[in-house]
Design a protein around this motif. Structure first.
Motif, PDB file in Angstrom:
ATOM      1  N   CYS A  46       0.848  -1.195   0.000  1.00 25.63           N
ATOM      2  CA  CYS A  46       0.000   0.000   0.000  1.00 25.63           C
ATOM      3  C   CYS A  46       0.885   1.248   0.000  1.00 25.63           C
ATOM      4  O   CYS A  46       2.106   1.158  -0.042  1.00 25.63           O
ATOM      5  N   GLU A  47       0.255   2.418   0.041  1.00 22.91           N
ATOM      6  CA  GLU A  47       0.998   3.674  -0.031  1.00 22.91           C
ATOM      7  C   GLU A  47       1.018   4.406   1.309  1.00 22.91           C
ATOM      8  O   GLU A  47       1.107   5.628   1.360  1.00 22.91           O
ATOM      9  N   ILE A  48       0.945   3.645   2.389  1.00 18.68           N
ATOM     10  CA  ILE A  48       1.047   4.213   3.728  1.00 18.68           C
ATOM     11  C   ILE A  48       2.461   4.750   3.953  1.00 18.68           C
ATOM     12  O   ILE A  48       3.443   4.147   3.518  1.00 18.68           O
ATOM     13  N   THR A  49       2.568   5.874   4.645  1.00 21.32           N
ATOM     14  CA  THR A  49       3.880   6.441   4.948  1.00 21.32           C
ATOM     15  C   THR A  49       4.253   6.177   6.405  1.00 21.32           C
ATOM     16  O   THR A  49       3.427   5.725   7.200  1.00 21.32           O
TER      17      THR A  49
ATOM     18  N   GLY B  98      -4.562   4.035  13.503  1.00 17.10           N
ATOM     19  CA  GLY B  98      -5.423   2.874  13.318  1.00 17.10           C
ATOM     20  C   GLY B  98      -6.531   3.090  12.313  1.00 17.10           C
ATOM     21  O   GLY B  98      -7.181   2.135  11.871  1.00 17.10           O
ATOM     22  N   LYS B  99      -6.763   4.339  11.927  1.00 18.86           N
ATOM     23  CA  LYS B  99      -7.822   4.641  10.969  1.00 18.86           C
ATOM     24  C   LYS B  99      -7.325   4.616   9.525  1.00 18.86           C
ATOM     25  O   LYS B  99      -8.114   4.791   8.598  1.00 18.86           O
TER      26      LYS B  99
END
Length: 279
Positions: A182-185, A192-193
């Motif tokens: 994914c593209e989470i940084t 948590g959201k």
């Protein structure tokens, strides 16, 4: 078996990139080390199709595969190991996930398809997996006929995070965009959201290797979807255990209890687990 599944040798030439082997060796047996050092010029590959032609009939006879449901689930795995302090070798294997009884407890059912001396890096892996990639593309696109039965294949890839990231042409884990799926940084890790879902598409990445932040090179196994690129459970468990163990030691130190008595207790308990450990 050697005649039915011949070993082909790969010419790596200057593609090998050696790195400083400062890690602890995984293998310390002197006989094995000598054999590996003497084989440094040999890089071997076995055809995955030849292996399937050889093993699938027996899997059918043992009712591990059902010709009425002609789908084979193949898992490709890869990892590197330090052999002594001199060399490191990389091994890529294949296993049939349909054989669940022998999947985790018998190495005889994990078939070596690539073996070479070198380090885990993109350029070398790209060279040594050329034939493997072509065969996997064919298995994924057109399937394979074995003993007059047409088999389709679902492919999986599993390894530790480093090997996965290299094969996906991804940055290192300490970059801002650290997730392979994914593209989470980094600054979103504690949120948590955040939407921790697989948001990347292999087809998009195959057309544009830099379509997603953190990706810089074409994925090697683009015939395998992102959802089927799976980190190895053992490596995840070991990594989590490392962090938990660091917290335990830090708490002992903070309470001023880190002394010879504590060390001896810890060493004794770990020896009971038959694990090599020293402070």
């Amino acid at each position: 078996m050697e005649k039915l599944i011949p070993i082909n040798f790969i010419d790596l030439n200057s593609a090998i990139i050696q790195e400083d082997l400062s890690e602890e060796p995984d293998i310390i047996d002197l006989t094995i080390i000598e054999q590996v050092v003497n084989a440094t010029e040999k890089r071997a590959y076995r055809s995955i199709k030849k292996i399937l032609e050889y093993i699938v009939p027996s899997y059918v006879n043992e009712e591990k595969l059902d010709p009425e449901i002609p789908v084979i689930h193949l898992r490709i795995s890869g990892d590197g190991r330090n052999v002594g302090w001199k060399v490191k070798h990389i091994m890529i294997t294949v296993v049939l996930l349909d054989d669940s009884m022998n999947l985790f407890n018998k190495s005889d059912y994990h078939y070596t398809i690539v073996l070479f001396l070198g380090t885990e890096n993109y350029l070398t892996l790209k060279v040594v997996t050329t034939a493997l990639i072509q065969e996997l593309q064919e298995l994924s696109n057109t399937g394979m006929v074995i003993n007059d039965i047409f088999w389709r294949f679902e492919l999986f890839f599993s390894s530790d995070w480093k090997f996965l990231s290299i094969c996906l042409g991804f940055n290192a884990a300490n970059f801002n965009y650290f997730c392979l799926w994914c593209e989470i940084t980094k600054n979103q890790r504690g949120n948590g959201k955040s939407n921790w879902m697989i948001s990347k598409s292999m087809s998009v990445l195959s057309e544009n290797p830099t379509a997603y932040p953190g990706h810089k090179l074409p994925p090697l196994f683009n015939m395998i979807s992102f959802k089927n690129h799976i980190p190895d459970k053992l490596h995840i468990m070991l990594r989590i255990t490392d962090h938990l163990w660091e917290l335990v030691l830090q708490e002992i130190k903070n309470k001023g209890l880190f002394n010879d008595i504590t060390q001896n207790i810890i060493i004794k308990e770990i020896k009971n687990l038959k694990i090599r450990f020293e402070f």
